[in-house]
Scaffold this active site. Structure first.
Site, PDB file in Angstrom:
ATOM      1  N   PRO A   2       0.651  -1.330   0.183  1.00 57.20           N
ATOM      2  CA  PRO A   2      -0.011   0.037  -0.061  1.00 57.20           C
ATOM      3  C   PRO A   2       0.777   1.381   0.039  1.00 57.20           C
ATOM      4  O   PRO A   2       1.718   1.546   0.814  1.00 57.20           O
ATOM      5  CB  PRO A   2      -0.728  -0.238   1.329  1.00 57.20           C
ATOM      6  CG  PRO A   2      -0.071  -0.957   2.149  1.00 57.20           C
ATOM      7  CD  PRO A   2       0.701  -2.036   1.235  1.00 57.20           C
ATOM      8  N   GLU A   3       0.756   2.048  -1.014  1.00 53.26           N
ATOM      9  CA  GLU A   3       1.033   3.269  -1.305  1.00 53.26           C
ATOM     10  C   GLU A   3       0.046   4.304  -0.835  1.00 53.26           C
ATOM     11  O   GLU A   3      -0.927   4.134  -0.470  1.00 53.26           O
ATOM     12  CB  GLU A   3       1.946   3.559  -2.418  1.00 53.26           C
ATOM     13  CG  GLU A   3       2.820   2.815  -2.760  1.00 53.26           C
ATOM     14  CD  GLU A   3       4.321   3.107  -2.575  1.00 53.26           C
ATOM     15  OE1 GLU A   3       4.628   4.414  -1.908  1.00 53.26           O
ATOM     16  OE2 GLU A   3       5.317   2.393  -2.478  1.00 53.26           O
ATOM     17  N   LYS A  61       0.927   7.779   4.881  1.00 54.19           N
ATOM     18  CA  LYS A  61       0.599   6.342   5.167  1.00 54.19           C
ATOM     19  C   LYS A  61      -0.074   6.256   6.260  1.00 54.19           C
ATOM     20  O   LYS A  61      -0.687   5.153   6.534  1.00 54.19           O
ATOM     21  CB  LYS A  61       1.282   5.585   4.615  1.00 54.19           C
ATOM     22  CG  LYS A  61       2.094   5.889   3.167  1.00 54.19           C
ATOM     23  CD  LYS A  61       3.015   4.848   2.749  1.00 54.19           C
ATOM     24  CE  LYS A  61       3.784   5.276   1.791  1.00 54.19           C
ATOM     25  NZ  LYS A  61       4.969   4.404   1.216  1.00 54.19           N
ATOM     26  N   ARG A 293      18.304  -0.452  -0.547  1.00 55.08           N
ATOM     27  CA  ARG A 293      17.224  -0.918  -1.583  1.00 55.08           C
ATOM     28  C   ARG A 293      17.634  -0.574  -2.868  1.00 55.08           C
ATOM     29  O   ARG A 293      18.641  -0.712  -3.419  1.00 55.08           O
ATOM     30  CB  ARG A 293      16.059   0.113  -1.107  1.00 55.08           C
ATOM     31  CG  ARG A 293      15.247  -0.387   0.088  1.00 55.08           C
ATOM     32  CD  ARG A 293      14.677   0.803   0.686  1.00 55.08           C
ATOM     33  NE  ARG A 293      13.868   0.394   1.938  1.00 55.08           N
ATOM     34  CZ  ARG A 293      14.707  -0.204   3.074  1.00 55.08           C
ATOM     35  NH1 ARG A 293      15.988  -0.123   3.077  1.00 55.08           N
ATOM     36  NH2 ARG A 293      14.042  -0.483   4.211  1.00 55.08           N
TER      37      ARG A 293
END
Length: 310
Positions: A2-3, A61, A293
DNA sequence: ATTGTCGCCTGAGTGC
DNA sequence: TGCACTCAGGCGACAA
């Protein structure tokens, strides 16, 4: 995962489907899913039982449901949620829920008088990076609403240190641009820094930088105001487009969040597309290690700066 | 104060 | 078939 656009879709769904409902009971199946909470899982349940869910608000978020009592008064606390990597909040009725005992059900709220008639609000989370808590509401310094969908000039205390996100009507863009330019770091680090602005994750950062034709290591203090604006505008666009797409599929009793909105399969230009052609110039997409990342760029549209900061 | 690194967590995927 | 290992990543805690 979920963004921000997916979280906004969830917020909108919760606002419509559970506002006004009373929490009759709380079941915590996994203690870790209510961490960062005074009194642990038992205290969490105690503070929710008998309270009314008074709406749904969001910043970045994080999303929260202010808690009201029977007597109408400004809520002083909220049920706070972060979906992490794999969290879902599912508004369900017993028939569906009974047939489908989800293996990753972590917390269940039993509801009374939900406008949708739903009996459960389920927190499902495979990888348990997400969590729920009950948090006190604190006033916003600027006196503006605490976030998207919030009529109150308050935010949960754990959210207070986080910057307004790019979809927040109360965000001052010029102030944000200056904050970014005052930093002494790379532009992607600044985008991912929640205290600068919230809600931009790895995927949208890469997509926004590609759109703006800026390399992720570009030093923020060498960027002109127009270029910073261009990056922020691109991030806003990417998230707004995803929100439009994500809001289309929505079952009345099923608030779903997963990484499979049409956006992810169709509209990503560079993220996860190592070696594939840049949609603009056909140069193969490059992958760099960054902050443990990945960063994906078009080496031609986004040339590496000489004095970049990774 | 600002900037950067680490590790939480689980399941899918990979190599032997 | 099974085991060990890697990878994904938001963000709080902590270090410098």
């Amino acid at each position: 995962m979920p963004e921000l656009p997916e979280v906004e879709t969830v917020r909108d769904g919760l606002d419509r489907l559970v506002t006004g409902a009373v929490v009759r009971d709380v079941e915590v199946f996994r203690d870790y899913s209510v961490r960062r909470h005074d009194g642990g899982p038992a205290g969490f349940a105690d503070q929710l039982r008998g309270r009314r869910l008074a709406g749904a608000a969001r910043r970045g978020k994080y999303l929260w449901l202010p808690l009201a009592d029977a007597a109408p008064a400004d809520p002083a606390a909220a049920l706070l949620a972060h979906l992490g990597m794999s969290g879902q909040l599912l508004v369900r009725d017993p028939a569906v829920a009974g047939e489908w005992a989800h293996p990753h059900l972590r917390v269940r709220l039993h509801l009374l008088d939900a406008p949708s008639g739903a009996h459960y609000l389920d927190f499902v989370d495979q990888r348990t990076f997400g969590h729920l808590s009950v948090a006190d509401l604190v006033p916003t310094p600027d006196g503006a609403p605490g976030g998207f969908g919030s009529p109150l000039a308050a935010v949960p205390e754990p959210v207070a240190h986080i910057g307004r996100d790019l979809l927040d009507p109360a965000l001052d863009r010029d102030v944000l641009v200056e904050r970014v330019r005052r930093r002494r770091t790379g532009i992607k680090r600044a985008l991912l820094d929640q205290t600068v602005t919230s809600g931009v994750g790895n995927i949208y950062a890469d997509e926004a930088l590609w759109r703006a034709r800026v390399h992720f290591a570009r030093a923020t203090d060498t960027m002109t105001r127009p270029v910073v604006h261009r990056v922020l505008d691109a991030a806003t666009e990417v998230m707004t487009e995803a929100l439009v797409q994500g809001g289309t599929s929505f079952d009345a009793l099923y608030v779903n969040v997963n990484g499979e909105s049409g956006y992810f399969s169709r509209s990503l230009a560079v993220y996860g597309r190592l070696g594939e052609a840049c949609p603009r110039c056909a140069t193969p997409v490059r992958r760099d290690e960054f902050m443990n990342r990945s960063s994906f760029t078009c080496p031609r549209c986004q040339p590496r700066p000489r004095n970049g900061r990774w």
